[in-house]
Design an enzyme around this catalytic site. Structure first.
Site, PDB file in Angstrom:
ATOM      1  N   ARG A 100       0.860  -1.193   0.000  1.00 51.14           N
ATOM      2  CA  ARG A 100       0.000   0.000   0.000  1.00 51.14           C
ATOM      3  C   ARG A 100       0.888   1.231   0.000  1.00 51.14           C
ATOM      4  NH1 ARG A 100      -4.685  -0.927  -1.656  1.00 51.14           N
ATOM      5  NH2 ARG A 100      -5.385   1.044  -0.778  1.00 51.14           N
ATOM      6  N   HIS A 118      13.115  -2.779  -1.776  1.00 51.89           N
ATOM      7  CA  HIS A 118      12.561  -2.822  -3.130  1.00 51.89           C
ATOM      8  C   HIS A 118      13.494  -3.650  -4.020  1.00 51.89           C
ATOM      9  CE1 HIS A 118      10.197  -1.512  -6.555  1.00 51.89           C
ATOM     10  NE2 HIS A 118      11.334  -1.369  -7.192  1.00 51.89           N
ATOM     11  N   THR A 150       9.827   8.280   1.622  1.00 54.22           N
ATOM     12  CA  THR A 150       9.309   9.646   1.537  1.00 54.22           C
ATOM     13  C   THR A 150       8.020   9.587   0.715  1.00 54.22           C
ATOM     14  OG1 THR A 150      10.509  10.071  -0.504  1.00 54.22           O
ATOM     15  CG2 THR A 150      11.649  10.611   1.565  1.00 54.22           C
TER      16      THR A 150
END
Ligand code: GAR
Length: 209
Positions: A100, A118, A150
């Site tokens: 999300r 990631h 961020t």
């Protein structure tokens, strides 16, 4: 130059997941082995059927599902997560396959205190299915990135990266499997780096003291 994070004052982690939870398991193992001096105070999944919740409970960790669909807005969903995290003294949030996007409510609460992993060498291949994107692009070196979160998708200051050479006979699946090995190795190291402090953010660069 900005100061090292004033928000991280303890070593209690909250891990957010959406699925399998193998990176969560890597963190659990690192804590258990003494490679990472931290406690995992809670695991939160936005999906009740996430296998990672079972992994957490098997490890004796408090694990809860907070279904984003049960809330009228992203802000309400995020406030619910913040309540669970702060209620357990969490000072660093680790996203581990949490699928999300986080909004202002959450980002402002945990400024410079959210890590994400990631499966690409950012800034290449942000977004979903990064390993397949890298494979389809034909890169010769793929990899993994751990970064502070961020408001920019997969765009915060980079804390750690590891490269994974792409083989001519790789499929997206074989490449993803080798990337995953590196994910499990560097995530715990990056969490340790953050908790140990002495770092600064210069522009968008993460700099160790
Ligand atoms: C991992 O490969 C992680 O890097 C990726 O999801 C997978 C979760 O696996 N995250 C992203 O793509 C975030 N944009 P896991 O649940 O077994 O840790």
């Amino acid at each position: 130059m900005s100061d090292a994070n004033p928000h991280i004052s303890g070593r209690a982690l909250g891990v957010l997941i959406s699925g399998r939870g193998s990176n969560l398991q890597a963190l659990v193992d690192a804590v258990r082995d003494g490679r990472l001096d931290a406690t995992i105070a809670v695991v939160i999944s936005n999906r009740a059927d996430a296998p990672g919740l079972v992994r957490a409970r098997d490890a004796g960790i408090d694990a809860i599902a907070i279904d984003h669909r049960a809330f009228p807005s992203r802000e309400d969903f995020e406030r619910a997560m913040i309540g669970e995290l702060r209620g357990r003294g969490v000072s660093l949030v680790c996203l581990a396959g949490f699928m999300r996007l986080l909004g202002r409510t959450f980002l402002d609460e945990f400024q410079n205190a959210i890590l994400n992993i990631h499966p690409s060498l950012l800034p290449a291949f942000p977004g979903v299915d990064a390993q397949r994107q890298a494979w389809a692009h034909g890169v010769k070196v793929a990899g993994v990135t751990v970064h502070l979160v961020t408001g920019e998708l997969d765009g915060g200051p980079i804390v750690a990266q590891a490269a994974v050479p792409v083989r001519d006979d790789d499929t997206p699946e074989t490449l993803a499997a080798r990337i995953l090995i590196e994910e499990h190795r560097i995530y715990a190291e990056a969490v340790k780096t953050i908790l140990d402090g002495g770092w600064t953010i210069e522009g968008r660069r993460f700099v160790r003291g």
